[in-house]
Design an enzyme around this catalytic site. Structure first.
Site, short mmCIF file in Angstrom:
data_model
loop_
_atom_site.label_atom_id
_atom_site.label_comp_id
_atom_site.label_asym_id
_atom_site.label_seq_id
_atom_site.Cartn_x
_atom_site.Cartn_y
_atom_site.Cartn_z
N GLU A 304 0.82 -1.21 0.00
CA GLU A 304 0.00 0.00 0.00
C GLU A 304 0.85 1.26 0.00
O GLU A 304 0.62 2.19 0.76
CB GLU A 304 -0.95 -0.01 1.20
CG GLU A 304 -1.90 -1.18 1.18
CD GLU A 304 -2.96 -1.16 2.28
OE1 GLU A 304 -2.67 -0.65 3.36
OE2 GLU A 304 -4.05 -1.67 2.03
N ASP A 378 -8.39 -9.19 4.44
CA ASP A 378 -8.14 -8.06 5.34
C ASP A 378 -9.16 -7.94 6.47
O ASP A 378 -10.06 -7.11 6.38
CB ASP A 378 -8.15 -6.76 4.51
CG ASP A 378 -7.52 -5.61 5.26
OD1 ASP A 378 -6.99 -5.85 6.35
OD2 ASP A 378 -7.57 -4.48 4.74
N GLU A 406 -12.23 -1.96 12.16
CA GLU A 406 -12.25 -1.27 10.87
C GLU A 406 -13.41 -1.75 9.99
O GLU A 406 -14.06 -0.95 9.33
CB GLU A 406 -10.91 -1.49 10.15
CG GLU A 406 -10.90 -0.97 8.74
CD GLU A 406 -9.57 -1.19 8.03
OE1 GLU A 406 -8.63 -1.73 8.64
OE2 GLU A 406 -9.48 -0.81 6.84
#
Ligand code: GCW
Length: 717
Positions: A304, A378, A406
């Site tokens: 990322e 993820d 998240e």
């Protein structure tokens, strides 16, 4: 003072005192040693506990002694100095205990590792001992837990050692105090005022971690900032490390791969370049002058947008080993993350970490540990276990969970995550035949690993109750417990936490723990049932966004993951699709490949399935999917109902705060259901089955919702 005024004065004092006593803002976590309300039990404990004798004079022993005094005075409602019951408490490490007592423990101690402890009744004493003072501190907390959870303290014979070496929180905290994916306020670390200003909360944080056996903390975000490695910041890190040390909590930092250029003035960060190697050697040496027991580095490289060895044509082995070499003389470790995926790899994001790392098995140095997320994508509400578990027999490998939510509604949703952690630990990799569970991979027993570890991305912030939602403290707590022993049962952990945090009353404990256990499946059902994944809205990941298809990188788009079309829905990862299943052991691959044997909870993770496919319960896929969403919403309604019944068993503050959050959770669960079903219905073209509530708005309404200030967003994105 006139009499009535006097009376009023003392009355208000009583009120004040009462509200102070009963102010339950959650700050004390599971360590609120409220006096035991069962008077018979209270008397019994008082008659059993005599004086307390501590042996040793380290700071750790001082902390243990303070803890036991505070704990016993609170729980027994009397000054611990005045105890005169049957058994004296004798507490100290083996080498500090009087010889005549110590020698009775030589057998037990043989079986302990350096952090383990023994609690044993001998004649007129209860002895808490260990090889080290940290072990003694852990034993002390365990003894207090017995009182908090109202267990017997007679005929004790407990030995316990952590099954995993590194039990660590990963803070995704930035130097400006924002927290990436943080939903509980700002970062605890007040970098600006450190090192002089030492917020008492730092010690409370360390103490809470020690109480559940967490022994490490990475202070900074994996999307890292090299400045933390400069003297200006190292002084601040040192101040924290000094506070944490007596609690057995080691400090680690994230190391930005390009630091030699950013703060070192070098022209390259190539890991094979002599100057670069040297820079890291010197930097590490310098860090150890500040923090002699510094734990090491956590590194996110070539992921990322983070810099890494691939920027110089090198690989993960080159990068990790270079840092490992610098840390080795000080016994430091490198936790090198396997969370990598590239937009240029068109196969399947789920396959990329395995492809990049497994070929290097056996090439990493002994003080490198590869840190692997629990699932291959993820931190979704549910993922199958990561195929790297068990696939690197000759490499240290640790697991990473995300305690912060998240992808699970932030700190607004009550989701009891230890249920998820347990599911992952129990999964069978079949790497050495049946029974090769992820727990055995992670505790090192499957392949006899040198260093083992469990990391959890922290959900802690400056909110008064630490985690934003009272119930999410249980995820910090349960993470610690399972990191200590990955074979523990998540329901037992929930009960233990409820007793320590709220109440020991039986119906209360049963109802609340059942609600917690249920909450994990509820979030799966109302967000991503039957193996759906990564259909959250973009960037902040708050709320549903299955329609998102316009992001620059294909694998950032939800449509990449669900692949809904007129023929069906789901990602074909079998040999007819991406063949990601081939990364698992043959038994596991065969199970996932076959529609008959693939667990339905993972169905759409591994298969693209027609809308009219028949599920095991006889429903079509479409009906089954819709009913699952409804089930999730109903489960939240059930959680609300359970909680509302308990008003008289909980203090008003926590009752109301949880109640309000559950109301939001219900509203958002319904939002998930409506938005997702409306979206998928465009492809299935089928009616909602009976029992599924009609959506409250149109699809367009949901698609137009915007949340520019949703918390926890990654600033760069
Ligand atoms: O899921 C992604 C998150 C990023 C995070 C990344 C990672 C710290 O959206 O915010 O970055 O995972 O784990 O590195």
């Amino acid at each position: 003072m006139p009499r009535c005024l006097k009376w009023l004065f003392s009355f208000s004092l009583i009120l004040l005192f009462q509200s102070a006593t009963y102010a339950t803002d959650g700050y004390k976590l599971w360590l609120d040693y409220k006096t035991i309300s069962d008077s018979a039990l209270l008397k019994e404990y008082q008659s059993l506990l005599g004086g307390i004798q501590f042996y040793g004079n380290s700071e750790t022993i001082e902390k243990a002694s303070r803890e036991i005094q505070q704990g016993i005075s609170g729980l027994l409602g009397m000054d611990s100095e005045k105890l005169n019951g049957k058994y004296r408490l004798v507490i100290g490490s083996y080498s500090n205990l009087p010889k005549d007592i110590a020698h009775q423990f030589s057998k037990e101690l043989e079986y302990l590792n350096k952090e383990g402890y023994v609690i044993k009744s001998i004649s007129n004493s209860i002895v808490i001992t260990a090889k080290t003072d940290i072990g003694v501190l852990y034993g002390t907390f365990n003894f207090l837990k017995r009182l908090q959870t109202q267990q017997s303290i007679e005929n004790l014979n407990i030995t316990d050692s952590p099954k995993i070496d590194i039990r660590i929180l990963n803070h995704w905290d930035n130097l400006d105090r924002t927290v990436e994916r943080g939903y509980a306020g700002f970062s605890l670390w007040n970098w600006h005022q450190l090192p002089e200003y030492k917020d008492p909360r730092y010690e409370d944080y360390a103490r809470a971690n020690a109480s559940i056996g967490i022994n490490g903390t990475v202070l900074t975000n994996v999307n890292s900032n090299a400045l933390v490695l400069t003297p200006q910041y190292l002084e601040k890190v040192k101040a924290l490390a000094d506070i944490f040390r007596p609690y057995g909590l080691k400090v680690y930092l994230t190391a930005r791969f390009s630091a030699p250029m950013e703060i070192g003035g070098l022209k390259t960060a190539d890991p094979l370049h002599a100057e670069v190697k040297n820079w890291w050697k010197n930097k590490v040496e310098e860090i150890y002058t500040y923090i002699p027991d510094f734990g090491g580095f956590l590194v996110k490289a070539n992921s990322e947008g983070q810099p890494g060895p691939q920027n110089y044509g090198r690989n993960h082995v080159d990068g990790a080993n270079m840092m490992a070499e610098a840390l080795a003389p000080f016994n430091g470790v490198v936790m090198w993350r396997a969370f990598v995926y590239s937009e240029h790899d068109t196969t399947d994001r789920a396959k990329q970490a395995y492809n990049e790392f497994v070929p290097h098995d056996g090439q990493f140095k002994d003080n490198v540990i590869i840190q692997v997320k629990n699932g291959p994508i993820d931190f979704q509400p549910r993922e199958p276990f990561h195929p790297m578990f068990g696939a690197m027999a000759n490499t240290n490998l640790m697991i990473e969970f995300q305690i912060t939510q998240e992808y699970m509604g932030g700190a607004t949703h009550l989701v009891y995550q230890p249920k998820l952690f347990e599911e992952v630990f129990e999964a069978d990799t079949y790497r050495k035949g049946k029974g090769s569970t992820v727990a055995k991979v992670i505790d090192g027993s499957l392949h006899n690993k040198k260093i083992t570890g469990v990391a959890g991305v922290s959900n802690i912030g400056t909110d008064r109750n630490w985690t934003g939602h009272h119930f999410l403290q249980a995820n910090w707590y349960g993470f610690g417990r399972l990191a200590w022993d990955p074979y523990l049962n998540s329901e037992d952990i929930a009960k233990e936490w409820v007793k320590m945090t709220f109440s020991n009353k039986e119906p209360f404990v049963e109802k609340v723990s059942a609600m917690m256990i249920e909450s994990r499946e509820a979030v799966v059902n109302y967000m991503t049932p039957l193996g759906l994944h990564h259909i959250m809205a973009t960037g902040h990941h708050y709320g549903p966004g299955p329609w998102v298809s316009d992001l620059s990188r294909p694998e950032w788009n939800p449509v990449y993951y669900h692949k809904a079309d007129n023929s069906g829905v789901g990602f074909d990862r079998t040999p007819s699709g991406s063949n990601a299943t081939a990364q698992y052991a043959p038994e596991v691959a065969a199970m996932f490949n076959n529609l008959e044997t693939c667990p339905e909870e993972d169905l759409l993770w591994f298969h693209h399935v027609p809308w009219n496919y028949k599920l095991k319960n006889g429903h079509t896929l479409w009906d089954g999917l819709a009913l699952k969403y409804q089930e999730g919403v109903n489960e939240v309604a059930q959680m609300q109902a359970t909680w509302n019944q308990l008003e008289n068993d909980v203090d008003a503050q926590r009752f109301n705060e949880v109640k309000m959050l559950l109301n939001i959770q219900y509203k958002e669960a319904k939002w998930w259901q409506d938005a997702c079903l409306l979206y998928f219905q465009q492809f299935s073209k089928m009616e909602l089955p009976k029992g599924v509530e009609a959506p409250a708005h149109t699809l367009q309404y949901y698609q137009n919702l915007q949340f520019p200030y949703a918390p926890g967003i990654r600033p760069q994105w």
